[in-house]
Design a protein around this motif. Structure first.
Motif, PDB file in Angstrom:
ATOM      1  N   ILE A 117       1.074  76.030  32.493  1.00 18.85           N
ATOM      2  CA  ILE A 117       1.298  74.842  33.307  1.00 18.85           C
ATOM      3  C   ILE A 117       1.739  73.708  32.394  1.00 18.85           C
ATOM      4  CG2 ILE A 117       0.202  73.151  34.816  1.00 18.85           C
ATOM      5  CD1 ILE A 117      -1.659  75.386  35.771  1.00 18.85           C
ATOM      6  N   LEU A 118       2.817  73.055  32.771  1.00 20.51           N
ATOM      7  CA  LEU A 118       3.331  71.939  31.969  1.00 20.51           C
ATOM      8  C   LEU A 118       2.490  70.686  32.218  1.00 20.51           C
ATOM      9  CD1 LEU A 118       7.129  72.532  32.537  1.00 20.51           C
ATOM     10  CD2 LEU A 118       5.786  73.110  30.524  1.00 20.51           C
ATOM     11  N   PRO A 119       2.446  69.756  31.245  1.00 16.97           N
ATOM     12  CA  PRO A 119       1.589  68.579  31.374  1.00 16.97           C
ATOM     13  C   PRO A 119       1.957  67.645  32.528  1.00 16.97           C
ATOM     14  CG  PRO A 119       2.750  68.556  29.250  1.00 16.97           C
ATOM     15  CD  PRO A 119       3.116  69.822  29.956  1.00 16.97           C
ATOM     16  N   LYS A 120       3.247  67.529  32.829  1.00 10.45           N
ATOM     17  CA  LYS A 120       3.669  66.623  33.904  1.00 10.45           C
ATOM     18  C   LYS A 120       4.395  67.422  34.989  1.00 10.45           C
ATOM     19  CE  LYS A 120       5.900  63.781  31.053  1.00 10.45           C
ATOM     20  NZ  LYS A 120       6.790  62.684  30.672  1.00 10.45           N
ATOM     21  N   PRO A 121       4.189  67.065  36.247  1.00 10.40           N
ATOM     22  CA  PRO A 121       4.940  67.766  37.303  1.00 10.40           C
ATOM     23  C   PRO A 121       6.407  67.334  37.289  1.00 10.40           C
ATOM     24  CG  PRO A 121       3.649  65.989  38.253  1.00 10.40           C
ATOM     25  CD  PRO A 121       3.282  66.060  36.793  1.00 10.40           C
ATOM     26  N   LEU A 122       7.273  68.233  37.738  1.00  9.40           N
ATOM     27  CA  LEU A 122       8.682  67.891  37.884  1.00  9.40           C
ATOM     28  C   LEU A 122       8.841  67.191  39.219  1.00  9.40           C
ATOM     29  CD1 LEU A 122      11.607  68.007  36.941  1.00  9.40           C
ATOM     30  CD2 LEU A 122      11.790  70.245  38.027  1.00  9.40           C
ATOM     31  N   GLU A 123       9.278  65.940  39.192  1.00 11.21           N
ATOM     32  CA  GLU A 123       9.455  65.159  40.409  1.00 11.21           C
ATOM     33  C   GLU A 123      10.928  64.820  40.579  1.00 11.21           C
ATOM     34  OE1 GLU A 123       6.925  61.738  40.299  1.00 11.21           O
ATOM     35  OE2 GLU A 123       5.112  62.942  40.125  1.00 11.21           O
ATOM     36  N   VAL A 124      11.436  65.109  41.774  1.00 13.48           N
ATOM     37  CA  VAL A 124      12.827  64.798  42.100  1.00 13.48           C
ATOM     38  C   VAL A 124      12.870  63.997  43.389  1.00 13.48           C
ATOM     39  CG1 VAL A 124      13.732  66.863  40.973  1.00 13.48           C
ATOM     40  CG2 VAL A 124      13.171  66.940  43.396  1.00 13.48           C
ATOM     41  N   ALA A 130      20.818  66.851  52.815  1.00 10.08           N
ATOM     42  CA  ALA A 130      20.674  66.659  51.377  1.00 10.08           C
ATOM     43  C   ALA A 130      22.037  66.706  50.712  1.00 10.08           C
ATOM     44  CB  ALA A 130      19.765  67.736  50.798  1.00 10.08           C
ATOM     45  N   ASP A 131      22.275  65.776  49.779  1.00  4.19           N
ATOM     46  CA  ASP A 131      23.570  65.678  49.117  1.00  4.19           C
ATOM     47  C   ASP A 131      23.419  65.578  47.596  1.00  4.19           C
ATOM     48  OD1 ASP A 131      26.505  65.305  49.415  1.00  4.19           O
ATOM     49  OD2 ASP A 131      26.056  63.376  48.488  1.00  4.19           O
ATOM     50  N   THR A 132      22.398  64.859  47.146  1.00  5.98           N
ATOM     51  CA  THR A 132      22.209  64.582  45.724  1.00  5.98           C
ATOM     52  C   THR A 132      20.737  64.711  45.362  1.00  5.98           C
ATOM     53  OG1 THR A 132      24.013  62.986  45.826  1.00  5.98           O
ATOM     54  CG2 THR A 132      22.567  62.835  43.923  1.00  5.98           C
ATOM     55  N   ILE A 133      20.447  65.242  44.173  1.00  2.56           N
ATOM     56  CA  ILE A 133      19.069  65.307  43.678  1.00  2.56           C
ATOM     57  C   ILE A 133      19.011  64.516  42.379  1.00  2.56           C
ATOM     58  CG2 ILE A 133      17.253  66.780  42.751  1.00  2.56           C
ATOM     59  CD1 ILE A 133      18.197  68.984  44.562  1.00  2.56           C
ATOM     60  N   ALA A 134      18.048  63.605  42.282  1.00  5.53           N
ATOM     61  CA  ALA A 134      17.848  62.807  41.073  1.00  5.53           C
ATOM     62  C   ALA A 134      16.491  63.166  40.485  1.00  5.53           C
ATOM     63  CB  ALA A 134      17.902  61.320  41.404  1.00  5.53           C
ATOM     64  N   ILE A 135      16.456  63.432  39.196  1.00  6.32           N
ATOM     65  CA  ILE A 135      15.194  63.742  38.516  1.00  6.32           C
ATOM     66  C   ILE A 135      14.454  62.441  38.267  1.00  6.32           C
ATOM     67  CG2 ILE A 135      14.158  64.691  36.429  1.00  6.32           C
ATOM     68  CD1 ILE A 135      16.639  66.511  36.227  1.00  6.32           C
ATOM     69  N   ARG A 136      13.204  62.364  38.713  1.00  6.79           N
ATOM     70  CA  ARG A 136      12.389  61.161  38.539  1.00  6.79           C
ATOM     71  C   ARG A 136      11.490  61.271  37.307  1.00  6.79           C
ATOM     72  NH1 ARG A 136      15.231  57.687  40.358  1.00  6.79           N
ATOM     73  NH2 ARG A 136      15.716  57.791  42.540  1.00  6.79           N
ATOM     74  N   SER A 137      10.878  62.428  37.102  1.00  2.00           N
ATOM     75  CA  SER A 137      10.025  62.607  35.929  1.00  2.00           C
ATOM     76  C   SER A 137       9.777  64.088  35.690  1.00  2.00           C
ATOM     77  CB  SER A 137       8.689  61.871  36.106  1.00  2.00           C
ATOM     78  OG  SER A 137       7.918  62.499  37.112  1.00  2.00           O
ATOM     79  N   GLY A 138       9.299  64.395  34.502  1.00  2.00           N
ATOM     80  CA  GLY A 138       8.937  65.760  34.166  1.00  2.00           C
ATOM     81  C   GLY A 138      10.050  66.590  33.569  1.00  2.00           C
ATOM     82  N   ASN A 139      11.192  65.996  33.309  1.00  2.00           N
ATOM     83  CA  ASN A 139      12.310  66.734  32.735  1.00  2.00           C
ATOM     84  C   ASN A 139      12.096  66.934  31.234  1.00  2.00           C
ATOM     85  OD1 ASN A 139      14.763  68.057  32.904  1.00  2.00           O
ATOM     86  ND2 ASN A 139      15.962  66.215  32.556  1.00  2.00           N
ATOM     87  N   ASP A 140      12.766  67.910  30.652  1.00  2.00           N
ATOM     88  CA  ASP A 140      12.762  68.183  29.203  1.00  2.00           C
ATOM     89  C   ASP A 140      11.382  68.528  28.662  1.00  2.00           C
ATOM     90  OD1 ASP A 140      15.524  67.722  29.028  1.00  2.00           O
ATOM     91  OD2 ASP A 140      15.211  65.571  28.802  1.00  2.00           O
ATOM     92  N   GLN A 141      10.576  69.258  29.413  1.00  2.00           N
ATOM     93  CA  GLN A 141       9.289  69.717  28.920  1.00  2.00           C
ATOM     94  C   GLN A 141       9.435  71.153  28.414  1.00  2.00           C
ATOM     95  OE1 GLN A 141       5.690  68.449  31.227  1.00  2.00           O
ATOM     96  NE2 GLN A 141       7.243  68.243  32.834  1.00  2.00           N
ATOM     97  N   VAL A 142       8.599  71.513  27.476  1.00  2.00           N
ATOM     98  CA  VAL A 142       8.622  72.847  26.904  1.00  2.00           C
ATOM     99  C   VAL A 142       7.225  73.428  26.990  1.00  2.00           C
ATOM    100  CG1 VAL A 142       9.063  74.178  24.805  1.00  2.00           C
ATOM    101  CG2 VAL A 142      10.473  72.187  25.322  1.00  2.00           C
ATOM    102  N   GLY A 143       7.135  74.715  27.341  1.00  2.00           N
ATOM    103  CA  GLY A 143       5.840  75.379  27.395  1.00  2.00           C
ATOM    104  C   GLY A 143       6.031  76.880  27.359  1.00  2.00           C
ATOM    105  N   LEU A 144       4.952  77.587  27.120  1.00  2.00           N
ATOM    106  CA  LEU A 144       4.999  79.046  27.109  1.00  2.00           C
ATOM    107  C   LEU A 144       5.168  79.567  28.526  1.00  2.00           C
ATOM    108  CD1 LEU A 144       2.094  79.710  24.590  1.00  2.00           C
ATOM    109  CD2 LEU A 144       4.546  79.854  24.151  1.00  2.00           C
ATOM    110  N   ALA A 145       5.776  80.727  28.650  1.00  2.87           N
ATOM    111  CA  ALA A 145       5.976  81.337  29.961  1.00  2.87           C
ATOM    112  C   ALA A 145       4.634  81.518  30.656  1.00  2.87           C
ATOM    113  CB  ALA A 145       6.686  82.678  29.812  1.00  2.87           C
ATOM    114  N   GLY A 146       4.556  81.086  31.898  1.00  3.18           N
ATOM    115  CA  GLY A 146       3.331  81.224  32.681  1.00  3.18           C
ATOM    116  C   GLY A 146       2.340  80.085  32.506  1.00  3.18           C
TER     117      GLY A 146
END
Length: 92
Positions: free
Chosen positions: A49-56, A31-47
């Protein structure tokens, strides 16, 4: 055109294509590089579940092009990605 004539024409082309593209075994890619595909910049309360999964997507090191180009990144399949909270209270 007979079948033998077609084979005489196609066989050298197939061999040429195999020679140009090369034959290589599947090798574990580091592994050398990680690219964010989707789910970035979401906001939610601690604990919660966010609406979209974080995909890299994880890539290995850049491999040089066959004709001296800038090369390409190839996915490093099967690599485990772990996300940790670096500073509690500030996010992931």
């Amino acid at each position: 055109m007979t079948r033998i004539d077609r084979v005489r024409i196609l066989l050298p082309l197939v061999i040429l294509c195999a020679a140009i593209t090369g034959c290589k075994e599947d090798v574990a890619v580091e592994a050398d590089t990680i690219a964010i595909r989707s789910g970035n910049d979401q906001v939610g309360l601690a604990g919660s579940i966010l609406p979209k999964p974080l995909e890299v997507e994880v890539f290995g090191p850049r491999q040089k092009g066959k004709l001296g180009g800038k090369g390409s990144l190839y996915p490093a399949a099967g690599r485990k990605v772990t996300f940790r909270v670096r500073n509690p209270g500030s996010g992931v």
